[in-house]
Design a protein around this motif. Structure first.
Motif, PDB file in Angstrom:
ATOM      1  N   ASP B 214       0.857  -1.193   0.000  1.00  0.00           N
ATOM      2  CA  ASP B 214       0.000   0.000   0.000  1.00  0.00           C
ATOM      3  C   ASP B 214       0.891   1.241   0.000  1.00  0.00           C
ATOM      4  N   PHE B 215       1.993   1.118  -0.731  1.00  0.00           N
ATOM      5  CA  PHE B 215       3.018   2.158  -0.796  1.00  0.00           C
ATOM      6  C   PHE B 215       2.570   3.197  -1.821  1.00  0.00           C
ATOM      7  N   ARG B 216       2.054   4.308  -1.341  1.00  0.00           N
ATOM      8  CA  ARG B 216       1.488   5.315  -2.246  1.00  0.00           C
ATOM      9  C   ARG B 216       1.384   6.650  -1.531  1.00  0.00           C
ATOM     10  N   THR B 217       1.170   7.698  -2.313  1.00  0.00           N
ATOM     11  CA  THR B 217       0.894   9.001  -1.732  1.00  0.00           C
ATOM     12  C   THR B 217      -0.366   8.870  -0.871  1.00  0.00           C
ATOM     13  N   PHE B 248       2.401   2.526  -6.572  1.00  0.00           N
ATOM     14  CA  PHE B 248       2.787   3.910  -6.315  1.00  0.00           C
ATOM     15  C   PHE B 248       2.489   4.799  -7.529  1.00  0.00           C
ATOM     16  N   CYS B 249       2.704   4.262  -8.724  1.00  0.00           N
ATOM     17  CA  CYS B 249       2.582   5.085  -9.941  1.00  0.00           C
ATOM     18  C   CYS B 249       1.191   5.022 -10.582  1.00  0.00           C
ATOM     19  N   ALA B 250       0.345   4.095 -10.157  1.00  0.00           N
ATOM     20  CA  ALA B 250      -0.933   3.894 -10.840  1.00  0.00           C
ATOM     21  C   ALA B 250      -1.743   5.193 -10.885  1.00  0.00           C
ATOM     22  N   GLU B 261       3.381  11.204 -12.830  1.00  0.00           N
ATOM     23  CA  GLU B 261       3.018   9.782 -12.789  1.00  0.00           C
ATOM     24  C   GLU B 261       3.527   9.041 -11.560  1.00  0.00           C
ATOM     25  N   ALA B 262       4.509   9.594 -10.872  1.00  0.00           N
ATOM     26  CA  ALA B 262       4.952   8.965  -9.621  1.00  0.00           C
ATOM     27  C   ALA B 262       4.132   9.570  -8.472  1.00  0.00           C
ATOM     28  N   GLY B 263       2.990   8.944  -8.202  1.00  0.00           N
ATOM     29  CA  GLY B 263       2.169   9.315  -7.053  1.00  0.00           C
ATOM     30  C   GLY B 263       1.642  10.737  -7.044  1.00  0.00           C
TER      31      GLY B 263
END
Lengths: 135, 347
Positions: B214-217, B248-250, B261-263
């Motif tokens: 769950d590594f995301r902004t 992270f990039c989705a 695109e990175a978060g």
């Protein structure tokens, strides 16, 4: 027949009151809840205004998809409600896709896009932007 | 709600804290709820220890379950173990201190960690681009942090509660989300379309590492000086490294800044650069693209579960109800965009 203004109009007005009058008067940490309520009202209003039209459209497209494959809606389905036939056809499509019977099928992809677009018009129209408005 | 539970639990909690901190006495002066996830609660504790290694004032965070949690996530005891492994691996996380599995204290398990300060709210981080310093540097730092997590590889005895490393992570995911849809008993042909695409296009099994999953902004915290902590470890699992990169990039985790695109915070390049430099591993764009389709499916299934929780009489939450209504079609829309008929031919 019901009196006017109808439920959808009332919900739209209620939402406007929340966003234009109530929101300003609240501290920041209570505003989130009001925005949620406003969004719920917007969805319900769009749903009421649209009525059964999007559901009928979806049912017709699903029925057309399966009829084109030579499988006609069985007789005796005539008494099926809109909700029942939607349920049945949607489950059937889901099962066929999972089983690999619709891989890369352009007609199915178009149908799914249409179905998702109709849902978004009610629940999250921002996703569609303006380009898709007429679709 | 935490404040009421706190009043009743205060003496037991103070005794627990004093014992673990090796202090003769602990005095709790404040307890308030911090903004937490839909699944867990975080309480801020202001504690004074009379003596011992923690003597003086401490700001600690107590993490425990919210009234109803999603069954797929780790227990608090397991999360504590994961946090310890991450701490030892040098990942920037709040220092995990003590675990309590004795229900006599709070009525349910919890653990204590040091407080880290900052902003975690995804929308705010994306909007206020001055938060946490230079954004390319932040993205690179996050890439390095993820590499440190991915340096943990199976087997690890202290993580033996995790599901065994998957022999085929991609196909396992397809099976898992189909099962979850079946349990929810809802027909979602567009999700089925995405799942079938993922089944047909699954990459060959690759390397398996500890995945945050769950590594995301929204799940890291930024203070004035930059990153202060990677949060929310409850979905941790043995996983393919590229699945975390993709999450992270989705597009669904960019909080309105789809160009970054990175978060939603930076282009992919600095994030990839930090990850590659620290891990010695190459980013595989093909695998990342695949796992981005899966990311949308996964989030849609979770959103449907959250919406369902309000329907099955569990929890009357407008927030969860809207999650279940607003996000799934938006995610399906993206899934269909990523898997048009032409994208099936390569299989």
């Amino acid at each position: 027949m019901r009196d006017r203004p109808d439920g959808a109009a009332l919900l739209r007005l209620a939402r406007a009151v929340l966003l234009n009058d109530v929101l300003e008067a609240l501290p920041e940490d209570s505003r989130y809840a009001v925005r949620l309520v406003a969004n719920a009202a917007a969805i319900a209003a769009r749903e009421l205004a649209a009525g059964d039209a999007p559901l009928s459209a979806e049912r017709d497209e699903l029925a057309a998809l399966f009829q084109e494959e030579g499988i006609h809606l069985a007789a005796g389905r005539a008494t099926e409600t809109l909700h029942e036939s939607l349920q049945r056809l949607t489950w059937r499509l889901a099962a066929e896709i999972r089983a690999g019977g619709r891989d890369g099928d352009a007609q199915v992809h178009a149908l799914l896009r249409g179905s998702v677009t109709r849902r978004l018009r009610e629940s999250n129209p921002r996703v569609l932007g303006t380009a898709d408005e007429g679709a | 709600m935490p404040e009421q539970r706190f009043a009743a639990a205060k003496p037991a909690l103070e005794a627990f804290l004093a014992q673990r901190a090796g202090a003769a006495r602990a005095r709790l002066s404040e307890c308030r709820a911090l903004s937490g996830g839909a699944i867990q609660e975080n309480w801020l504790l202001e504690v004074d220890f009379l003596d011992g290694p923690f003597a003086g004032h401490n700001e600690l965070v107590l993490r425990t379950n919210s009234p109803s949690g999603v069954a797929v996530s780790l227990s608090r005891a397991e999360e504590f173990a994961v946090l310890r492994v991450a701490w030892q691996a040098g990942v920037t996380v709040p220092e995990p201190l003590w675990l309590c599995t004795d229900d006599a204290v709070l009525g349910q398990p919890f653990y204590i960690m040091r407080r880290v300060e900052g902003v975690a709210l995804g929308r705010r981080i994306v909007k206020e681009s001055s938060l946490g310093g230079d954004r390319d540097a932040l993205a690179e730092r996050l890439g390095r942090e993820l590499a440190k997590i991915h340096a943990v590889v199976p087997p690890r005895g202290e993580l033996d509660f995790l599901d065994p490393p998957p022999a085929d992570a991609a196909r396992d995911a397809v099976t898992r989300y189909r099962k979850l849809l079946d349990m929810l008993n809802i027909a979602r042909p567009a999700l089925e379309w995405g799942l079938r695409w993922c089944e047909v296009h699954a990459p060959p099994p690759g390397e398996i590492v500890l995945g945050h999953q769950d590594f995301r902004t929204g799940n890291y915290m930024l203070g004035e000086g930059g990153l202060t902590g990677i949060l929310d470890w409850e979905f941790c699992a043995w996983a393919e490294p590229m699945s975390d990169i993709a999450w992270f990039c989705a597009k669904c985790w960019r909080f309105g800044r789809e160009d970054l695109e990175a978060g939603g915070i930076a282009p992919r390049a600095p994030f990839y650069k930090g990850y590659e430099a620290a891990s010695g591993r190459r980013i595989d764009p093909h695998r990342v693209a695949y796992w981005e389709v899966m990311a949308h499916i996964r989030w849609a299934v979770i959103a449907l579960q959250q919406g369902e929780r309000t329907l099955s009489g569990g929890e009357a939450s407008l927030d969860l109800a809207l999650t279940g209504r607003v996000f799934p079609p938006a995610l399906e829309y993206e899934i269909l965009n990523m898997t048009p008929p032409g994208a099936w031919e390569a299989a």
